[in-house]
Structures are given as C-alpha cells and as structure tokens.
Design a protein around this motif. Structure first.
Motif, PDB file in Angstrom:
ATOM      1  N   SER A  71       0.756  -1.158   0.126  1.00 22.03           N
ATOM      2  CA  SER A  71       0.037  -0.058  -0.095  1.00 22.03           C
ATOM      3  C   SER A  71       0.979   1.203  -0.034  1.00 22.03           C
ATOM      4  O   SER A  71       0.518   2.091  -0.418  1.00 22.03           O
ATOM      5  N   THR A  75      -1.210   1.541  -5.787  1.00 20.69           N
ATOM      6  CA  THR A  75      -2.637   0.841  -5.658  1.00 20.69           C
ATOM      7  C   THR A  75      -2.980   0.534  -7.187  1.00 20.69           C
ATOM      8  O   THR A  75      -2.882   1.432  -7.870  1.00 20.69           O
ATOM      9  N   GLN A  77      -5.756  -0.294  -9.859  1.00 23.63           N
ATOM     10  CA  GLN A  77      -7.393  -0.078  -9.725  1.00 23.63           C
ATOM     11  C   GLN A  77      -8.018  -0.400 -11.015  1.00 23.63           C
ATOM     12  O   GLN A  77      -7.503  -0.130 -12.168  1.00 23.63           O
ATOM     13  N   SER A  80     -12.815   3.174  -9.995  1.00 28.50           N
ATOM     14  CA  SER A  80     -12.560   3.550  -8.747  1.00 28.50           C
ATOM     15  C   SER A  80     -12.283   2.209  -7.574  1.00 28.50           C
ATOM     16  O   SER A  80     -11.962   2.467  -6.632  1.00 28.50           O
ATOM     17  N   ARG A  81     -12.491   1.075  -8.138  1.00 31.02           N
ATOM     18  CA  ARG A  81     -12.216  -0.224  -7.210  1.00 31.02           C
ATOM     19  C   ARG A  81     -10.840  -0.692  -7.613  1.00 31.02           C
ATOM     20  O   ARG A  81     -10.204  -0.671  -8.377  1.00 31.02           O
ATOM     21  N   VAL A  82     -10.411  -0.895  -6.056  1.00 28.31           N
ATOM     22  CA  VAL A  82      -9.171  -1.461  -5.844  1.00 28.31           C
ATOM     23  C   VAL A  82      -9.097  -2.721  -6.022  1.00 28.31           C
ATOM     24  O   VAL A  82      -9.748  -3.496  -5.559  1.00 28.31           O
ATOM     25  N   HIS A 100      -1.666   3.371  -9.433  1.00 24.12           N
ATOM     26  CA  HIS A 100      -1.739   4.810  -8.949  1.00 24.12           C
ATOM     27  C   HIS A 100      -0.720   4.836  -8.016  1.00 24.12           C
ATOM     28  O   HIS A 100      -0.708   4.274  -6.834  1.00 24.12           O
TER      29      HIS A 100
END
Length: 158
Positions: A71, A75, A77, A80-82, A100
């Motif tokens: 982390s 991340t 993705q 917007s979902r990890v 990201h």
C-alpha cells in the motif's frame, strides 16, 4: 549421374533472409512484450492487456491476481475499485486497469498474477512497475499543514 551442389537463386536468398528475420522477430516478441512498465511519481499508469502475455500465444483470456503492490508503493485499480488478490480480470478489464503510485519514486512495485489462456492457467508471472522520482516532487501527505491550509483557503475564496 553427377550431383550439383545446392544453391539458391537471388530471389531464394532474399526470401530465406526475410523468413529468418521474421523468425528472429517472433522469438524476441515475448521478451519485448514482457517489458516492465515505468511511471512517474504522482502520475497514473494505464495498463494494456498485451503486457500480461507471458508466451508466444496471443489468446490471453484474462488473469487471476495473486499479489498486489504494498500500500505504501501504490494501488492497482479498475475504475475506482482497488484490485485485490483473488480478483479475476478479463483482457478488456486489463485495458481499463490503472496503477496509482503512492511513493515519491525511486522504488519498484510488483503485481503477481496467473495468466489464463483459453481453458488453461499458466504459472505465476510477476510484473515489476518502476516508479520514477520527479525532481522536487512532494506528495500531498508530505506537505506541511500550513501549506495545505493556505491552499484550501484560496480554493474557498474562488
């Protein structure tokens, strides 16, 4: 009966040279596709499904994610979902996946996955994402609170 040594015509030699060059290019293609991506700190990296191919076959159906970057590094993705270990993604979803970075750079993040080709699953593969540092780059979390307050104050007055 006399035997003549085998020789190619000029056209035959050209064809043979072209065929040999094509074979060498095809042999080098998987290594070129497996190149590890690089991203600048503070930017977003957009994946392409071709980056996840591990062999000469081009019938990649998708992947099963087995490991994601720490982390503190960033991340992965889908929108917007990890993305988490255990997620199964199609090639279409791979083309929409992003990384990201969270670090200021100079580090590497790893994504591990099982490539899925048709009805078979290949051995685990590792994609290493190099995060390049930007000169004089400071993440939002590293900013002194007085600068954050000043920035918010300016935004409130717009």
């Amino acid at each position: 009966m006399t035997h003549r040594p085998f020789s190619l015509s000029r056209r035959g030699r050209r064809f043979l040279a072209l065929a040999l060059a094509a074979c060498m290019l095809c042999a080098a293609l998987p290594q070129a596709l497996a190149a590890n991506p690089e991203v600048d700190a503070g930017m977003v990296y957009c994946f392409q499904s071709v980056e996840f191919q591990t062999g000469a076959s081009d019938d990649l159906t998708g992947i099963c994610v087995t490991g994601v970057p720490q982390s503190g590094l960033g991340t992965v993705q889908l929108g917007s979902r990890v993305i988490l270990p255990g997620d199964i993604l199609t090639t279409g979803q791979l083309d929409a996946m992003t990384f990201h970075p969270a670090s200021a750079g100079g580090q590497e993040a790893q994504l591990t996955y099982l490539p899925i080709y048709g009805n078979r699953v290949e051995k685990e593969a590792v994609m290493t994402i190099s995060i390049r540092s930007k000169e004089n780059y400071t993440t939002f979390d590293e900013l002194p609170e007085i600068y954050v307050d000043a920035m918010l104050s300016v935004e409130d007055h717009r």
